[in-house]
Write an enzyme that holds these catalytic residues in place. Structure first.
Site, short mmCIF file in Angstrom:
data_model
loop_
_atom_site.label_atom_id
_atom_site.label_comp_id
_atom_site.label_asym_id
_atom_site.label_seq_id
_atom_site.Cartn_x
_atom_site.Cartn_y
_atom_site.Cartn_z
N GLU A 1 -0.21 76.31 131.24
CA GLU A 1 -1.03 76.95 130.20
C GLU A 1 -2.30 76.12 130.02
OE1 GLU A 1 -0.96 79.76 127.88
OE2 GLU A 1 -2.91 78.82 127.60
N ASP B 1 1.46 85.46 133.68
CA ASP B 1 1.56 86.01 132.32
C ASP B 1 0.23 85.75 131.63
OD1 ASP B 1 2.18 86.82 129.80
OD2 ASP B 1 3.72 85.29 129.43
N PRO C 1 -11.10 82.90 130.12
CA PRO C 1 -10.36 81.94 130.93
C PRO C 1 -9.46 82.57 131.99
CG PRO C 1 -9.56 81.96 128.63
CD PRO C 1 -10.82 82.77 128.69
N ASP D 1 -5.43 74.09 134.35
CA ASP D 1 -5.90 75.35 134.91
C ASP D 1 -4.88 75.85 135.94
OD1 ASP D 1 -9.11 76.49 135.98
OD2 ASP D 1 -7.17 77.17 136.72
N ASP E 1 -6.10 89.37 129.19
CA ASP E 1 -6.94 90.33 129.92
C ASP E 1 -7.91 89.57 130.83
OD1 ASP E 1 -5.65 92.21 128.38
OD2 ASP E 1 -7.29 92.44 126.96
N1 AG3 Z 1 -0.14 88.72 127.92
C1 AG3 Z 1 -1.08 89.66 127.41
C2 AG3 Z 1 -1.11 91.02 127.94
C3 AG3 Z 1 -2.44 91.62 127.68
C4 AG3 Z 1 -2.55 92.32 126.37
N2 AG3 Z 1 -3.83 92.94 126.31
C5 AG3 Z 1 -4.39 93.41 125.20
N3 AG3 Z 1 -3.74 93.38 124.06
N4 AG3 Z 1 -5.59 93.88 125.24
C6 AG3 Z 1 0.88 88.49 127.00
C7 AG3 Z 1 1.27 87.10 126.82
C8 AG3 Z 1 2.66 87.10 126.27
N5 AG3 Z 1 3.40 85.99 126.74
#
Ligand code: AG3
Length: 276
Positions: A109, A157, A164, A140, A160
């Site tokens: 992360e 995971d 980053p 990174d 959008d």
């Molecule tokens: N990952 C985010 C997914 C994207 C959501 N997009 C949005 N709300 N515009 C989720 C991380 C969870 N561990």
């Protein structure tokens, strides 16, 4: 006197938003990478947003975290080494560590403040981050993957593809993931909504095809994400099928079932058409 109403609004596109009535704001800060917000919502419980985009809520997080992890992990008989790129809330790590064969689960992360907020405000999501098999790296993901080797599963995971996370949607990154996987290894990336992000899905699909022989999409319903219909792209250099342990191994889930494991890959016609 009428109670003053506070709403959290995600502007999902120029012409579409999701509003959630909020009881209280628990944290609002500018991290070195993004704006972070934690709020208590009436309908979906605690919410984590990054740069205004919903990342997770207490009430629907299980769908996303189960589907981004169990689907690839149950394609293998004995996954041992798994990495999550992004996912600082820890939800994916929690699900991965439900698989007894897993020896190491690495979380990569870039933003330490996300993990900190998860530990403080989302104890049920971040619970597994302090387990001995969990290894947290604040760095990174693109650089980390370049050096990584022998992973059975790598999960992207991400947020959008702005700010980053942009590089996490590029072909070069998928090629570097392919080098970090074992020969039968599998990658999965969250690939946004077929209703709203057609061009991005095509770009990801083409990018993965430059690195993997087998690329497939599966779907899940996630009410707080744009449109509520969410997609994941799974890629491998061997053609994969659910492992036999998928039906025999008891794992505690609320969305994933052995039937969902296969059903999630059945795509509506308009989604098949996006992939061409
Ligand atoms: N990952 C985010 C997914 C994207 C959501 N997009 C949005 N709300 N515009 C989720 C991380 C969870 N561990």
């Amino acid at each position: 006197m009428k109670k003053r109403q506070t709403w959290f609004t995600e502007y999902q596109t120029d012409s579409l938003s999701l509003g959630l009535r909020v009881d209280s704001i628990l944290r609002a800060e500018k991290t070195p990478f993004q704006d972070l917000l934690v709020a208590e919502t009436e309908t979906y419980g605690r919410l984590l947003a990054l740069d205004g985009a919903v990342q997770t809520t207490d009430r629907d997080e299980f769908v996303y975290h189960e589907m981004i992890t169990h689907v690839p992990l149950f394609m293998l008989e004995a996954p041992k080494k798994v990495a999550v790129i992004g996912g600082g809330d820890g939800g994916a790590i929690r699900e991965i560590l439900k698989h007894p064969t897993v020896e190491e689960a690495h979380l990569v992360e870039i933003d330490e403040k996300v993990v900190d907020a998860a530990r403080v405000f989302f104890p049920a999501i971040s619970v597994a981050l302090s387990e001995p098999k969990a290894h947290v790296h604040y760095t990174d993901g693109i650089e980390w993957v370049r050096e990584a080797r022998d992973f059975d599963v790598i999960i992207v995971d991400s947020t959008d593809p702005v700010g980053p996370a942009e590089g996490l949607f590029q072909a070069e990154f998928y090629q570097s993931i392919a080098r970090a996987l074992t020969p039968g290894g599998i990658m999965v990336a969250q690939s946004e909504s077929p209703f709203l992000h057609e061009a991005l899905i095509r770009q990801m699909h083409h990018g993965m095809k430059t690195a993997f022989s087998d690329v497939r999409m599966y779907l899940a319903a996630i009410p707080t994400y744009p449109s509520g219909l969410w997609s994941f792209l799974m890629a491998s250099n061997q053609s994969v099928a659910p492992a036999s342990r998928c039906r025999s191994q008891k794992i505690d889930t609320r969305y994933w079932t052995p039937d969902i494991q296969t059903a999630a890959f059945v795509l509506p016609k308009f989604v098949e058409d996006i992939l061409g």
